[in-house]
Design a protein around this motif. Structure first.
Motif, PDB file in Angstrom:
ATOM      1  N   ARG A 110      -5.937   1.759   1.544  1.00  0.00           N
ATOM      2  CA  ARG A 110      -5.117   2.596   2.421  1.00  0.00           C
ATOM      3  C   ARG A 110      -5.734   2.691   3.811  1.00  0.00           C
ATOM      4  O   ARG A 110      -5.029   2.661   4.819  1.00  0.00           O
ATOM      5  CB  ARG A 110      -4.959   3.998   1.829  1.00  0.00           C
ATOM      6  CG  ARG A 110      -3.958   4.056   0.707  1.00  0.00           C
ATOM      7  CD  ARG A 110      -3.696   5.484   0.232  1.00  0.00           C
ATOM      8  NE  ARG A 110      -2.803   5.479  -0.903  1.00  0.00           N
ATOM      9  CZ  ARG A 110      -3.198   5.438  -2.171  1.00  0.00           C
ATOM     10  NH1 ARG A 110      -4.469   5.409  -2.469  1.00  0.00           N
ATOM     11  NH2 ARG A 110      -2.307   5.415  -3.142  1.00  0.00           N
TER      12      ARG A 110
ATOM     13  N   SER B 185      -7.423   2.900  -8.318  1.00  0.00           N
ATOM     14  CA  SER B 185      -6.928   1.566  -8.643  1.00  0.00           C
ATOM     15  C   SER B 185      -7.840   0.591  -7.906  1.00  0.00           C
ATOM     16  O   SER B 185      -8.269   0.867  -6.786  1.00  0.00           O
ATOM     17  CB  SER B 185      -5.501   1.370  -8.156  1.00  0.00           C
ATOM     18  OG  SER B 185      -4.613   2.173  -8.872  1.00  0.00           O
TER      19      SER B 185
ATOM     20  N   VAL C 123      -2.955  -5.494  -8.045  1.00  0.00           N
ATOM     21  CA  VAL C 123      -3.588  -4.345  -8.692  1.00  0.00           C
ATOM     22  C   VAL C 123      -4.327  -4.862  -9.920  1.00  0.00           C
ATOM     23  O   VAL C 123      -3.702  -5.213 -10.927  1.00  0.00           O
ATOM     24  CB  VAL C 123      -2.548  -3.274  -9.088  1.00  0.00           C
ATOM     25  CG1 VAL C 123      -3.247  -2.062  -9.665  1.00  0.00           C
ATOM     26  CG2 VAL C 123      -1.698  -2.890  -7.902  1.00  0.00           C
TER      27      VAL C 123
ATOM     28  N   LEU D 131       1.876   2.128  -3.691  1.00  0.00           N
ATOM     29  CA  LEU D 131       0.808   2.353  -4.660  1.00  0.00           C
ATOM     30  C   LEU D 131       0.668   3.843  -4.953  1.00  0.00           C
ATOM     31  O   LEU D 131       0.337   4.631  -4.070  1.00  0.00           O
ATOM     32  CB  LEU D 131      -0.510   1.787  -4.132  1.00  0.00           C
ATOM     33  CG  LEU D 131      -1.655   1.685  -5.111  1.00  0.00           C
ATOM     34  CD1 LEU D 131      -1.294   0.727  -6.245  1.00  0.00           C
ATOM     35  CD2 LEU D 131      -2.900   1.187  -4.419  1.00  0.00           C
TER      36      LEU D 131
ATOM     37  N   ARG E 107      -6.943   0.046 -13.308  1.00  0.00           N
ATOM     38  CA  ARG E 107      -6.969   1.477 -12.978  1.00  0.00           C
ATOM     39  C   ARG E 107      -8.091   2.115 -13.751  1.00  0.00           C
ATOM     40  O   ARG E 107      -8.303   1.810 -14.934  1.00  0.00           O
ATOM     41  CB  ARG E 107      -5.642   2.132 -13.363  1.00  0.00           C
ATOM     42  CG  ARG E 107      -4.535   1.710 -12.454  1.00  0.00           C
ATOM     43  CD  ARG E 107      -3.335   2.648 -12.557  1.00  0.00           C
ATOM     44  NE  ARG E 107      -2.371   2.262 -11.520  1.00  0.00           N
ATOM     45  CZ  ARG E 107      -1.280   1.549 -11.752  1.00  0.00           C
ATOM     46  NH1 ARG E 107      -1.003   1.165 -12.967  1.00  0.00           N
ATOM     47  NH2 ARG E 107      -0.475   1.244 -10.767  1.00  0.00           N
TER      48      ARG E 107
ATOM     49  N   ILE F 258       0.817  -1.202   0.000  1.00  0.00           N
ATOM     50  CA  ILE F 258       0.000   0.000   0.000  1.00  0.00           C
ATOM     51  C   ILE F 258       0.860   1.266   0.000  1.00  0.00           C
ATOM     52  O   ILE F 258       0.487   2.277  -0.578  1.00  0.00           O
ATOM     53  CB  ILE F 258      -1.027  -0.008   1.155  1.00  0.00           C
ATOM     54  CG1 ILE F 258      -2.173   0.956   0.863  1.00  0.00           C
ATOM     55  CG2 ILE F 258      -0.377   0.282   2.476  1.00  0.00           C
ATOM     56  CD1 ILE F 258      -2.948   0.636  -0.371  1.00  0.00           C
TER      57      ILE F 258
ATOM     58  N   LEU G  36      -7.952  -3.072  -6.253  1.00  0.00           N
ATOM     59  CA  LEU G  36      -7.042  -4.088  -5.755  1.00  0.00           C
ATOM     60  C   LEU G  36      -7.798  -5.303  -5.246  1.00  0.00           C
ATOM     61  O   LEU G  36      -8.887  -5.173  -4.699  1.00  0.00           O
ATOM     62  CB  LEU G  36      -6.210  -3.538  -4.589  1.00  0.00           C
ATOM     63  CG  LEU G  36      -5.092  -2.576  -4.915  1.00  0.00           C
ATOM     64  CD1 LEU G  36      -5.631  -1.185  -5.001  1.00  0.00           C
ATOM     65  CD2 LEU G  36      -4.051  -2.659  -3.846  1.00  0.00           C
TER      66      LEU G  36
ATOM     67  N   ASP H 280      -8.228   1.683  -4.051  1.00  0.00           N
ATOM     68  CA  ASP H 280      -6.969   2.002  -3.388  1.00  0.00           C
ATOM     69  C   ASP H 280      -7.192   2.840  -2.135  1.00  0.00           C
ATOM     70  O   ASP H 280      -6.479   2.685  -1.150  1.00  0.00           O
ATOM     71  CB  ASP H 280      -6.008   2.697  -4.348  1.00  0.00           C
ATOM     72  CG  ASP H 280      -6.566   3.956  -4.987  1.00  0.00           C
ATOM     73  OD1 ASP H 280      -7.783   4.214  -4.881  1.00  0.00           O
ATOM     74  OD2 ASP H 280      -5.788   4.682  -5.617  1.00  0.00           O
TER      75      ASP H 280
END
Length: 132
Positions: free
Chosen positions: A119, A104, A127, A94, A130, A91, A106, A115
């Motif tokens: 976080r 993104s 991943v 990224l 996107r 993380i 994941l 993403d």
């Protein structure tokens, strides 16, 4: 029909339908595709999706695309991790997509998430794609 990468197939269908300004697109149903569609819906990139089951046929997802001022909300969508080359990221490593304007998606040990959610959970993973 046999697919090597079903997620790439779904991404290509969404990209093609958005370029042609279609309101809906259908794709074969699977758990991974459903989880990715959940993230896209939560983040506001699609209006929604529904599972369509017809007798004697494989179930499909019918995805409602979202447009703003005549332009598709999904400007770019691209697969990152592919069957031939898996891409994993901690993380901390990224990078933000388009300076934080994109996301993104994941696949983590805690499920498929954006993403930003990863976080918050402090987990990395594969991943998948996107979106911008």
């Amino acid at each position: 029909m046999s697919f090597n990468d079903p997620l790439s197939d779904m991404i290509a269908r969404i990209r093609n339908a958005a370029m042609r300004k279609r309101s809906k697109v259908s794709t074969p149903a699977s758990k991974l595709r459903g989880r990715v569609l959940d993230v896209l819906e939560t983040e506001g990139y699609i209006r929604g999706y529904a599972l369509v089951e017809e007798p004697g046929k494989h179930p499909e997802f019918e995805i409602e695309l979202k447009y703003f001022d005549g332009a598709p909300v999904i400007a770019e969508i691209a697969r990152v991790s592919k069957p031939g080359r898996r891409v994993y990221s901690a993380i901390g490593d990224l990078a933000p997509v388009k300076n934080g304007l994109g996301i993104s998606i994941l696949s983590t040990s805690k499920g498929v998430m954006s993403d930003q959610a990863a976080r918050a959970e402090n987990v990395g993973g594969e991943v998948l794609c996107r979106v911008y």
